[in-house]
Design a protein around this motif. Structure first.
Motif, PDB file in Angstrom:
ATOM      1  N   GLY A   1     -10.500 128.983 -26.051  1.00  0.00           N
ATOM      2  CA  GLY A   1      -9.240 129.062 -26.770  1.00  0.00           C
ATOM      3  C   GLY A   1      -8.444 130.318 -26.539  1.00  0.00           C
ATOM      4  O   GLY A   1      -7.207 130.298 -26.562  1.00  0.00           O
ATOM      5  N   GLU A   2      -9.137 131.449 -26.312  1.00  0.00           N
ATOM      6  CA  GLU A   2      -8.444 132.728 -26.167  1.00  0.00           C
ATOM      7  C   GLU A   2      -8.618 133.363 -24.792  1.00  0.00           C
ATOM      8  O   GLU A   2      -7.742 134.084 -24.325  1.00  0.00           O
ATOM      9  CB  GLU A   2      -8.944 133.716 -27.233  1.00  0.00           C
ATOM     10  N   GLY A   3      -9.753 133.137 -24.176  1.00  0.00           N
ATOM     11  CA  GLY A   3     -10.008 133.758 -22.885  1.00  0.00           C
ATOM     12  C   GLY A   3     -10.459 135.199 -23.031  1.00  0.00           C
ATOM     13  O   GLY A   3     -10.664 135.710 -24.132  1.00  0.00           O
ATOM     14  N   TYR A   4     -10.594 135.858 -21.886  1.00  0.00           N
ATOM     15  CA  TYR A   4     -11.151 137.215 -21.853  1.00  0.00           C
ATOM     16  C   TYR A   4     -10.152 138.253 -22.345  1.00  0.00           C
ATOM     17  O   TYR A   4      -8.969 138.210 -22.014  1.00  0.00           O
ATOM     18  CB  TYR A   4     -11.586 137.564 -20.424  1.00  0.00           C
ATOM     19  N   GLY A   5     -10.634 139.197 -23.129  1.00  0.00           N
ATOM     20  CA  GLY A   5      -9.860 140.381 -23.476  1.00  0.00           C
ATOM     21  C   GLY A   5      -8.776 140.146 -24.518  1.00  0.00           C
ATOM     22  O   GLY A   5      -8.681 139.097 -25.151  1.00  0.00           O
ATOM     23  N   LEU A   6      -7.955 141.184 -24.693  1.00  0.00           N
ATOM     24  CA  LEU A   6      -6.843 141.105 -25.631  1.00  0.00           C
ATOM     25  C   LEU A   6      -5.826 140.081 -25.152  1.00  0.00           C
ATOM     26  O   LEU A   6      -5.575 139.957 -23.957  1.00  0.00           O
ATOM     27  CB  LEU A   6      -6.158 142.463 -25.756  1.00  0.00           C
ATOM     28  N   ASN A   7      -5.239 139.353 -26.085  1.00  0.00           N
ATOM     29  CA  ASN A   7      -4.110 138.491 -25.746  1.00  0.00           C
ATOM     30  C   ASN A   7      -3.099 138.548 -26.881  1.00  0.00           C
ATOM     31  O   ASN A   7      -3.442 138.857 -28.027  1.00  0.00           O
ATOM     32  CB  ASN A   7      -4.541 137.057 -25.429  1.00  0.00           C
ATOM     33  N   VAL A   8      -1.860 138.251 -26.563  1.00  0.00           N
ATOM     34  CA  VAL A   8      -0.758 138.435 -27.506  1.00  0.00           C
ATOM     35  C   VAL A   8      -0.976 137.659 -28.796  1.00  0.00           C
ATOM     36  O   VAL A   8      -0.819 138.190 -29.902  1.00  0.00           O
ATOM     37  CB  VAL A   8       0.581 138.043 -26.841  1.00  0.00           C
ATOM     38  N   ASP A   9      -1.346 136.377 -28.674  1.00  0.00           N
ATOM     39  CA  ASP A   9      -1.519 135.541 -29.865  1.00  0.00           C
ATOM     40  C   ASP A   9      -2.597 136.093 -30.791  1.00  0.00           C
ATOM     41  O   ASP A   9      -2.425 136.134 -32.019  1.00  0.00           O
ATOM     42  CB  ASP A   9      -1.866 134.101 -29.462  1.00  0.00           C
ATOM     43  N   SER A  10      -3.704 136.519 -30.198  1.00  0.00           N
ATOM     44  CA  SER A  10      -4.811 137.044 -31.012  1.00  0.00           C
ATOM     45  C   SER A  10      -4.420 138.345 -31.702  1.00  0.00           C
ATOM     46  O   SER A  10      -4.744 138.562 -32.878  1.00  0.00           O
ATOM     47  CB  SER A  10      -6.048 137.263 -30.145  1.00  0.00           C
ATOM     48  N   VAL A  11      -3.737 139.214 -30.967  1.00  0.00           N
ATOM     49  CA  VAL A  11      -3.305 140.491 -31.551  1.00  0.00           C
ATOM     50  C   VAL A  11      -2.361 140.244 -32.725  1.00  0.00           C
ATOM     51  O   VAL A  11      -2.501 140.851 -33.805  1.00  0.00           O
ATOM     52  CB  VAL A  11      -2.630 141.373 -30.477  1.00  0.00           C
ATOM     53  N   GLU A  12      -1.394 139.357 -32.535  1.00  0.00           N
ATOM     54  CA  GLU A  12      -0.446 139.052 -33.615  1.00  0.00           C
ATOM     55  C   GLU A  12      -1.172 138.469 -34.826  1.00  0.00           C
ATOM     56  O   GLU A  12      -0.896 138.851 -35.970  1.00  0.00           O
ATOM     57  CB  GLU A  12       0.613 138.067 -33.117  1.00  0.00           C
TER      58      GLU A  12
ATOM     59  N   LEU B   1       2.424 145.728 -27.826  1.00  0.00           N
ATOM     60  CA  LEU B   1       2.750 144.857 -28.949  1.00  0.00           C
ATOM     61  C   LEU B   1       2.145 145.396 -30.241  1.00  0.00           C
ATOM     62  O   LEU B   1       2.820 145.468 -31.282  1.00  0.00           O
ATOM     63  CB  LEU B   1       2.234 143.448 -28.680  1.00  0.00           C
ATOM     64  N   ALA B   2       0.857 145.759 -30.194  1.00  0.00           N
ATOM     65  CA  ALA B   2       0.192 146.276 -31.387  1.00  0.00           C
ATOM     66  C   ALA B   2       0.892 147.525 -31.900  1.00  0.00           C
ATOM     67  O   ALA B   2       1.114 147.684 -33.118  1.00  0.00           O
ATOM     68  CB  ALA B   2      -1.277 146.573 -31.072  1.00  0.00           C
ATOM     69  N   LYS B   3       1.262 148.412 -31.000  1.00  0.00           N
ATOM     70  CA  LYS B   3       1.954 149.639 -31.387  1.00  0.00           C
ATOM     71  C   LYS B   3       3.306 149.322 -32.017  1.00  0.00           C
ATOM     72  O   LYS B   3       3.707 149.951 -33.011  1.00  0.00           O
ATOM     73  CB  LYS B   3       2.122 150.551 -30.173  1.00  0.00           C
TER      74      LYS B   3
END
Length: 342
Positions: A120-131, A157-159
């Motif tokens: 569903g998310e894949g490897y590492g940080l991704n925009v949807d997960s961070v949001e 994005l997080a910043k």
């Protein structure tokens, strides 16, 4: 097919040196010759190689970004900040996440751990997960482990959303780094003497920097599992981490590791036991469902939860093996219908 052998180096051990080292250390001459040919050419180097000592861990503050990370995490502890540990779904990422989550929680921090879904998310940080994480958890800081070194957009994005990020990773560094504190020995200007740590190895060094060697020693077993599972070089500090971790695994205070050792009926645990028995089961959690189950196995102090997660992981590994066998048989059937000669 003609096969030829090739020497890996041209070192010819000096007979007098071999005799001297063999006598001082009480080692077989052939063993001494082999060690010399592999670069361990004096008594001190061979002693370090053969006899693990916690005193031989490198000082973590020499790793680029470590001082800033320690300062920020100490500030978080002082202020009671909420932290998200963002890991990876393989054995290295799971163990790295467990090390940081367990230690930071022990220091009184409110820690939320996110292990992404492989599909569903894949490897590492991704925009949807961070949001989603920022919206639901509202953390003060996101601390990555075993991922994030290429997450330039996601960190930005997080910043923009008002959340600080610290990236801790061990993968090769690209041309552009995320605009945040980065702890990764592969950075070109990093002075750390050993570059081949896995993600959990880097996490272990953060604990060492924050709490000293005694604090880090609590997690040698987790770091050893990750180091072997991630197939990094078993030399230098990695070898030491695995040596110390194997000793700790014999009587681990981690409920999940102890339960896994009992389930597999392991005695005198070796690196092969990790590679062929423990690591596949940890990896199966993320390959056949949620990797978070393995994280819970290593971090829960509830005996019932540990037993349940262990059963799920063992079952997932059985399903994985069955699926692999089915795929293999399917591939063989397809190959039999092909004219491979032409």
């Amino acid at each position: 097919m003609n096969l030829t052998t090739q020497k890996i180096n041209d070192i010819i051990p000096d007979e007098r040196t071999v005799e001297e080292i063999s006598g001082k250390l009480g080692l077989n001459r052939k063993l001494v010759e082999l060690l010399i040919m592999r670069g361990y050419d004096n008594v001190d180097a061979i002693n370090v190689f053969l006899h693990p000592s916690i005193d031989n861990l490198y000082p973590p503050e020499t790793m680029l970004g470590m001082d800033e990370t320690v300062a920020r995490l100490n500030k978080a502890i002082e202020n009671g900040d909420k932290i998200v540990v963002y890991g990876d779904y393989d054995a290295d990422g799971i163990c790295a996440s467990a090390i940081l989550a367990l230690y930071l929680s022990s220091r009184g921090l409110d820690v939320y751990t996110h292990i992404p879904d492989r599909i569903g998310e894949g490897y590492g940080l991704n925009v949807d997960s961070v949001e989603r994480i920022i919206e639901t958890v509202m953390p003060d800081l996101i601390l990555t482990c075993d991922c994030g070194i290429s997450a330039v957009e996601e960190v930005e994005l997080a910043k923009d959303l008002g959340v600080e990020v610290i990236v801790t990773d061990h993968h090769e560094v690209g041309e552009t780094l995320p605009d945040c504190v980065v702890v990764n020995p592969h950075q070109s200007d990093c002075k750390y003497p050993f570059k081949e740590l896995c993600g959990a190895g880097v996490a272990l060094k953060i604990v060492q920097a924050l709490g000293g060697v005694d604090a880090a020693s609590e997690y040698f077993d987790l770091a050893a599992i990750a180091t072997v599972a991630d197939l990094v070089k078993l030399t230098d500090e990695n070898r030491l981490i695995v040596q110390l971790g194997l000793l700790k695994m014999q009587n681990s205070r981690n409920f999940g590791i102890s339960a896994l050792v009992r389930e597999l009926k392991l005695k005198n645990i070796t690196s092969s036991d990790i590679a062929f028995k423990i690591a596949p089961r940890i990896n199966a959690a993320g390959r056949m469902g949620s990797a978070y189950r393995a994280f819970e196995l290593f971090t829960s102090d509830d005996v019932a939860v540990v037993a349940d997660r262990l059963k799920q992981i063992v079952d997932a590994n059985s399903d994985r093996k069955t699926l692999c066998d089915e795929i293999y048989e399917e591939a063989i059937t397809i190959l039999k219908s092909e004219n491979l000669i032409d």
